[in-house]
Design a protein around this motif. Structure first.
Motif, PDB file in Angstrom:
ATOM      1  N   UNK A 151     -31.689 -32.752  28.295  1.00 31.56           N
ATOM      2  CA  UNK A 151     -33.042 -33.311  28.363  1.00 31.56           C
ATOM      3  C   UNK A 151     -33.896 -32.573  29.386  1.00 31.56           C
ATOM      4  N   UNK A 152     -33.296 -32.194  30.499  1.00 31.20           N
ATOM      5  CA  UNK A 152     -34.039 -31.478  31.530  1.00 31.20           C
ATOM      6  C   UNK A 152     -34.461 -30.093  31.053  1.00 31.20           C
ATOM      7  N   UNK A 153     -33.574 -29.387  30.376  1.00 27.12           N
ATOM      8  CA  UNK A 153     -33.850 -28.002  29.995  1.00 27.12           C
ATOM      9  C   UNK A 153     -34.581 -27.876  28.660  1.00 27.12           C
ATOM     10  N   UNK A 154     -34.229 -28.712  27.692  1.00 24.54           N
ATOM     11  CA  UNK A 154     -34.853 -28.630  26.368  1.00 24.54           C
ATOM     12  C   UNK A 154     -36.013 -29.590  26.213  1.00 24.54           C
ATOM     13  N   UNK A 155     -36.106 -30.574  27.134  1.00 22.92           N
ATOM     14  CA  UNK A 155     -37.156 -31.568  27.058  1.00 22.92           C
ATOM     15  C   UNK A 155     -36.643 -32.871  26.474  1.00 22.92           C
ATOM     16  N   UNK A 156     -37.199 -33.975  26.965  1.00 21.96           N
ATOM     17  CA  UNK A 156     -36.736 -35.292  26.529  1.00 21.96           C
ATOM     18  C   UNK A 156     -36.982 -35.513  25.044  1.00 21.96           C
ATOM     19  N   UNK A 157     -38.127 -35.054  24.537  1.00 21.76           N
ATOM     20  CA  UNK A 157     -38.429 -35.257  23.121  1.00 21.76           C
ATOM     21  C   UNK A 157     -37.440 -34.503  22.243  1.00 21.76           C
ATOM     22  N   UNK A 158     -37.110 -33.283  22.637  1.00 21.56           N
ATOM     23  CA  UNK A 158     -36.138 -32.514  21.867  1.00 21.56           C
ATOM     24  C   UNK A 158     -34.760 -33.144  21.941  1.00 21.56           C
ATOM     25  N   UNK A 159     -34.378 -33.628  23.110  1.00 26.34           N
ATOM     26  CA  UNK A 159     -33.082 -34.287  23.251  1.00 26.34           C
ATOM     27  C   UNK A 159     -33.002 -35.510  22.339  1.00 26.34           C
ATOM     28  N   UNK A 160     -34.065 -36.282  22.278  1.00 29.64           N
ATOM     29  CA  UNK A 160     -34.069 -37.452  21.394  1.00 29.64           C
ATOM     30  C   UNK A 160     -33.940 -37.031  19.932  1.00 29.64           C
ATOM     31  N   UNK A 161     -34.627 -35.976  19.567  1.00 25.36           N
ATOM     32  CA  UNK A 161     -34.610 -35.553  18.169  1.00 25.36           C
ATOM     33  C   UNK A 161     -33.230 -35.050  17.742  1.00 25.36           C
ATOM     34  N   UNK A 175     -38.408 -21.934  20.984  1.00 28.37           N
ATOM     35  CA  UNK A 175     -39.273 -21.154  21.887  1.00 28.37           C
ATOM     36  C   UNK A 175     -40.597 -21.874  22.085  1.00 28.37           C
ATOM     37  N   UNK A 176     -41.145 -22.436  21.007  1.00 34.69           N
ATOM     38  CA  UNK A 176     -42.410 -23.159  21.113  1.00 34.69           C
ATOM     39  C   UNK A 176     -42.276 -24.367  22.039  1.00 34.69           C
ATOM     40  N   UNK A 177     -41.074 -24.928  22.116  1.00 31.76           N
ATOM     41  CA  UNK A 177     -40.840 -26.089  22.972  1.00 31.76           C
ATOM     42  C   UNK A 177     -40.457 -25.700  24.400  1.00 31.76           C
ATOM     43  N   UNK A 178     -40.391 -24.388  24.666  1.00 29.69           N
ATOM     44  CA  UNK A 178     -40.158 -23.928  26.034  1.00 29.69           C
ATOM     45  C   UNK A 178     -38.708 -23.716  26.414  1.00 29.69           C
ATOM     46  N   UNK A 179     -37.775 -23.852  25.470  1.00 27.61           N
ATOM     47  CA  UNK A 179     -36.364 -23.671  25.807  1.00 27.61           C
ATOM     48  C   UNK A 179     -35.977 -22.197  25.863  1.00 27.61           C
ATOM     49  N   UNK A 180     -36.562 -21.400  24.998  1.00 20.40           N
ATOM     50  CA  UNK A 180     -36.233 -19.979  24.920  1.00 20.40           C
ATOM     51  C   UNK A 180     -37.333 -19.128  25.541  1.00 20.40           C
TER      52      UNK A 180
END
Length: 255
Positions: A151-161, A175-180
Motif C-alpha cells: 500500500x505504501x509503495x503502490x498506493x492504497x487504491x492500487x492495493x485495494x484493487x 507507471x501511471x500510478x507511480x509504482x514504476x
C-alpha cells in the motif's frame, strides 16, 4: 530443480537473481531464507554501491510456491511463523539494506514478486510485465506487514484493487500510478536496469546510503527532529570534501 536466490558480484555492482524453473520464479520457503541471508551480507559489504534484483527466464516472480502451502498454512502458529519470520525476514532485510536497489521486472510480478519489487528503490519494467496479488482466488488475505508495504509503495487504491478484486494490472498502468519509474520494450529492460545501476555506482556511495537511511526513517513516521539530529554527521567526511572540491576545481570527483 528447487528454487534458489543467486548472487553475483561485478566490481561495485551486485546482482540478485530469483530462480525457480517451471514456476515463474515463485518463492519457496528456502528462497525467502536465502533472500534474507544475501541482503544481510550485502549490507555488510563496504565495497558495493548498487544491487540489481531480477528474475530468470523472462519473469520476475509469480508469487509464493503454492505447492508448499498445505504443509503449514492450515495451522495458525505455523502460518504466522511463515509470514513473520520467513517472508518478512527476506523483505525486511531488503528494506534495511542501505545500498540502492534496482528492480529489473519482466513478465509476472505477482504476490511475493510485487512485495519484493516494493522493497526496491528504482523499478523498471517491460511492456509485457503483469502486476497484482490475486490471492483472494486462493482463499487468503495478504499478511499485514506485506499489505502495509504494498500500500505504501503502490498506493492504497492500487492495493485495494489488487487484493479485493484480484486485479492484475499492466506495466503502463503501474507507471501511471507511480509504482514504476520506466516502462520499456521487454527486450530492453535488462539494459536499462544496468545503465541505471552503473549511473548509481559512479556517484557518491556514502551519500546514497545516507539518503536511503533518511528516506527509510521518514517512511516509518518518525519525527523529523530525530532525523535532523543525526543528519549532518557527514560534514567532515572525505567523500563530502571530494565532491565539493572537485566541482570547484572543475574536475570529475573520485568517489
Amino acid at each position: 530443480m528447487p528454487g534458489q536466490v543467486g548472487l553475483t558480484i561485478d566490481g561495485a555492482l551486485a546482482r540478485v537473481s530469483l530462480c525457480h524453473p517451471g514456476k515463474f520464479n515463485a518463492m519457496s520457503r528456502a528462497m525467502w531464507l536465502e533472500l534474507r541471508a544475501i541482503f544481510l551480507a550485502l549490507q555488510a559489504r563496504e565495497d558495493l554501491r548498487c544491487v540489481i534484483v531480477a528474475g530468470d527466464a523472462g519473469h520476475f516472480c509469480a508469487g509464493g510456491d503454492i505447492s508448499e502451502y498445505p504443509a503449514f498454512r492450515f495451522e495458525e502458529a505455523a502460518l504466522r511463523d511463515f509470514h513473520e519470520t520467513d517472508v518478512w525476514g527476506g523483505l525486511g532485510a531488503m528494506l534495511a539494506c542501505d545500498l540502492p536497489v534496482v528492480a529489473q521486472i519482466e513478465g509476472n510480478c505477482l504476490g511475493a514478486g510485487l512485495e519484493i519489487a516494493s522493497c526496491c528503490d528504482i523499478r523498471v519494467a517491460g511492456e509485457g510485465a503483469r502486476f497484482g496479488a490475486p490471492i483472494a482466488r486462493l482463499g487468503f488475505p495478504m499478511a499485514p506487514r506485506e499489505a502495509q508495504l504494498v500500500a505504501r509503495e503502490a498506493g492504497a487504491a492500487t492495493a485495494r484493487e489488487v487484493l479485493l478484486e484480484a486485479a492484475v494490472l499492466g506495466a503502463q498502468e503501474m507507471k501511471a500510478r507511480g509504482f514504476l519509474h520506466a516502462v520499456l520494450p521487454d527486450a530492453g529492460v535488462a539494459a536499462d536496469a544496468l545503465v541505471r545501476a552503473q549511473r548509481i555506482v559512479a556517484l557518491a556511495p556514502r551519500a546514497a546510503r545516507l539518503n536511503k537511511q533518511t528516506l527509510r526513517a521518514l517512511s516509518t513516521g518518525v519525527s523529523i527532529e530525530s532525523v535532523v539530529d543525526r543528519a549532518y554527521h557527514y560534514a567532515d567526511h572525505a567523500e563530502h570534501r571530494e565532491g565539493v572540491e572537485a566541482f570547484v576545481a572543475r574536475r570529475r570527483p573520485a568517489f
